[in-house]
Write a protein that holds these residues in place. Structure first.
Motif, mmCIF file in Angstrom:
data_model
loop_
_atom_site.group_PDB
_atom_site.id
_atom_site.type_symbol
_atom_site.label_atom_id
_atom_site.label_comp_id
_atom_site.label_asym_id
_atom_site.label_seq_id
_atom_site.Cartn_x
_atom_site.Cartn_y
_atom_site.Cartn_z
ATOM 1 N N ARG A 24 97.898 -29.149 43.608
ATOM 2 C CA ARG A 24 98.586 -30.400 43.281
ATOM 3 C C ARG A 24 100.082 -30.312 43.620
ATOM 4 O O ARG A 24 100.645 -31.212 44.242
ATOM 5 N N THR A 25 100.710 -29.211 43.219
ATOM 6 C CA THR A 25 102.152 -29.111 43.439
ATOM 7 C C THR A 25 102.497 -28.898 44.910
ATOM 8 O O THR A 25 103.514 -29.419 45.392
ATOM 9 N N MET A 26 101.659 -28.172 45.633
ATOM 10 C CA MET A 26 101.942 -27.970 47.057
ATOM 11 C C MET A 26 101.735 -29.252 47.851
ATOM 12 O O MET A 26 102.451 -29.513 48.829
ATOM 13 N N LEU A 27 100.777 -30.076 47.457
ATOM 14 C CA LEU A 27 100.621 -31.372 48.104
ATOM 15 C C LEU A 27 101.836 -32.257 47.834
ATOM 16 O O LEU A 27 102.325 -32.965 48.730
ATOM 17 N N THR A 28 102.337 -32.210 46.606
ATOM 18 C CA THR A 28 103.538 -32.981 46.274
ATOM 19 C C THR A 28 104.727 -32.494 47.085
ATOM 20 O O THR A 28 105.506 -33.302 47.623
ATOM 21 N N LEU A 29 104.877 -31.183 47.202
ATOM 22 C CA LEU A 29 105.983 -30.626 47.989
ATOM 23 C C LEU A 29 105.848 -30.975 49.461
ATOM 24 O O LEU A 29 106.839 -31.332 50.118
ATOM 25 N N ALA A 30 104.627 -30.897 49.988
ATOM 26 C CA ALA A 30 104.408 -31.247 51.401
ATOM 27 C C ALA A 30 104.836 -32.680 51.672
ATOM 28 O O ALA A 30 105.525 -32.963 52.665
ATOM 29 N N GLY A 31 104.442 -33.599 50.784
ATOM 30 C CA GLY A 31 104.842 -34.989 50.960
ATOM 31 C C GLY A 31 106.351 -35.169 50.854
ATOM 32 O O GLY A 31 106.954 -35.941 51.600
#
Length: 399
Positions: free
Chosen positions: A26-33
């Motif tokens: 979840r957090t890596m997807l948020t960071l990627a975006g």
């Protein structure tokens, strides 16, 4: 005079173990975006493109499937750690082909694969590795089946982690632990708190309540969120809840799924609180529950930086949490924004829940604290780590 040639945006890659449910994903997807929103070309590298979070990949992030035939073998597919370690050749192929400016990996086995993949590639790609949980727990806690055969992990981290260009931990507690276990100078480990998309949480919190108890006006509802696993120690929470129920009416809603469902249901029945405990399973939108909860409780034995605790703050919840290693004390500013109790202490947890329910809620104050863990703050920090001097062109404008 001809117009100046436009320079292509730097490409950065984020490597995770897959798209299954979990805080790292979840957090890596948020960071990627967040990085893509700043103008970078962002690739998300995974060993398997299938999983519940597949549909949550930001539209401006490119998914790169690292799957190779050996990763599909049953003996490998069933073992997430083996799959992570065997990604190295595929990572090397990607680095040679795409030549990203930097690679960021998350969690210890994925970090090792990234280090080996870069060495195989010979490209000199800048590599930032991120430790998400207490490494000492993964090495020494032999009581949990998932944490066996870990002396080798200690040796590997001590040998290979120093080869990274930068090392990140998601909390000061994780950073202290990693420095001690991996024999790293503490100043080599940088703390960057996970990004939390506060705007998205606020939007989803306004959606309909995911359980009838949250909208029926009955007894106060205590909400807990997490996998039904030993780490979350929901058995202690159930015992504390049973003790609380001898003092006042309350209901407990545990959002999550896992192998311990049957034992937890049996324990609730044994304690005589089954009628006031609900385990409805994984909640795709826990924020709608947190926004309506009378109290959020986290009973974990250990964490890295518990995202659900930050999400509860963002939803304005009153909070009780164990003071486990690590993260809760940092998130709650050592008790200013929620009550902290010793790990596994039933009586202390019951007493803290009683005190919290008797304390007037202050949602604006809780949300103000959550802003400390915002996406812009995290993205700025990772830009500096990934791009160095070039990060200034992509940082959040002041004000």
């Amino acid at each position: 005079m001809s117009a100046p040639e436009q320079v292509a945006a730097p490409r950065v890659a984020l490597l995770i173990s897959g798209l299954g449910l979990g805080g790292v994903q979840r957090t890596m997807l948020t960071l990627a975006g967040g990085l893509a929103d700043r103008g970078l070309a962002v690739d998300l590298l995974v060993p398997d493109e299938h999983g519940p979070f597949r549909d949550q990949i930001p539209a401006n992030v490119r998914l790169v499937n690292l799957t190779r035939w050996w990763l599909r073998l049953p003996v490998i597919r069933a073992r997430k750690r083996r799959k992570a370690l065997l990604m190295a050749p595929a990572i090397a192929d990607y680095l040679r082909r795409e030549r990203p400016a930097a690679l960021l990996s998350a969690s210890h086995y994925v970090n090792l694969a990234a280090l080996w993949g870069r060495a195989l590639a010979g490209t000199g790609t800048r590599l930032v590795i991120s430790q998400r949980t207490q490494l000492s727990v993964a090495i020494t806690n032999s009581k949990l089946p998932i944490l066996r055969r870990r002396p080798l992990l200690a040796w590997m981290t001590r040998r290979y982690y120093p080869r990274a260009d930068a090392i990140v931990a998601v909390s000061d507690g994780v950073a202290d632990d990693l420095a001690a276990v991996a024999h790293l100078p503490r100043e080599r480990v940088v703390t960057v708190y996970n990004p939390t998309d506060l705007a998205a949480i606020a939007q989803r919190a306004a959606e309909p309540a995911p359980h009838p108890w949250l909208a029926d006006g009955g007894a106060p509802v205590i909400v807990a969120v997490g996998r039904l696993a030993a780490q979350k120690d929901f058995s202690t929470l159930l015992r504390a809840f049973a003790r609380l129920r001898t003092q006042r009416a309350a209901r407990l809603l545990i959002l999550g799924e896992g192998r311990l469902r049957a034992p937890l249901e049996a324990l609730a029945a044994e304690l005589g609180v089954a009628d006031a405990v609900a385990l409805p399973g994984y909640a795709e939108n826990p924020f709608a529950a947190l926004a309506r909860a009378d109290l959020y409780v986290m009973s974990s034995r250990y964490e890295g930086l518990p995202g659900a605790l930050i999400q509860a703050l963002a939803c304005g919840c009153r909070i009780v949490s164990t003071d486990c290693p690590s993260g809760p004390a940092e998130i709650l500013d050592h008790g200013r924004y929620g009550l902290l109790t010793p790990v596994g202490d039933v009586e202390a947890l019951a007493g803290a829940m009683q005190t919290a329910l008797a304390t007037p809620p202050d949602p604006p104050r809780q949300r103000e604290r959550a802003a400390f863990f915002s996406v812009p703050r995290a993205v700025d920090a990772y830009l500096d780590l990934l791009l160095g001097a070039a990060a200034g062109n992509f940082r959040q404008p002041a004000g």
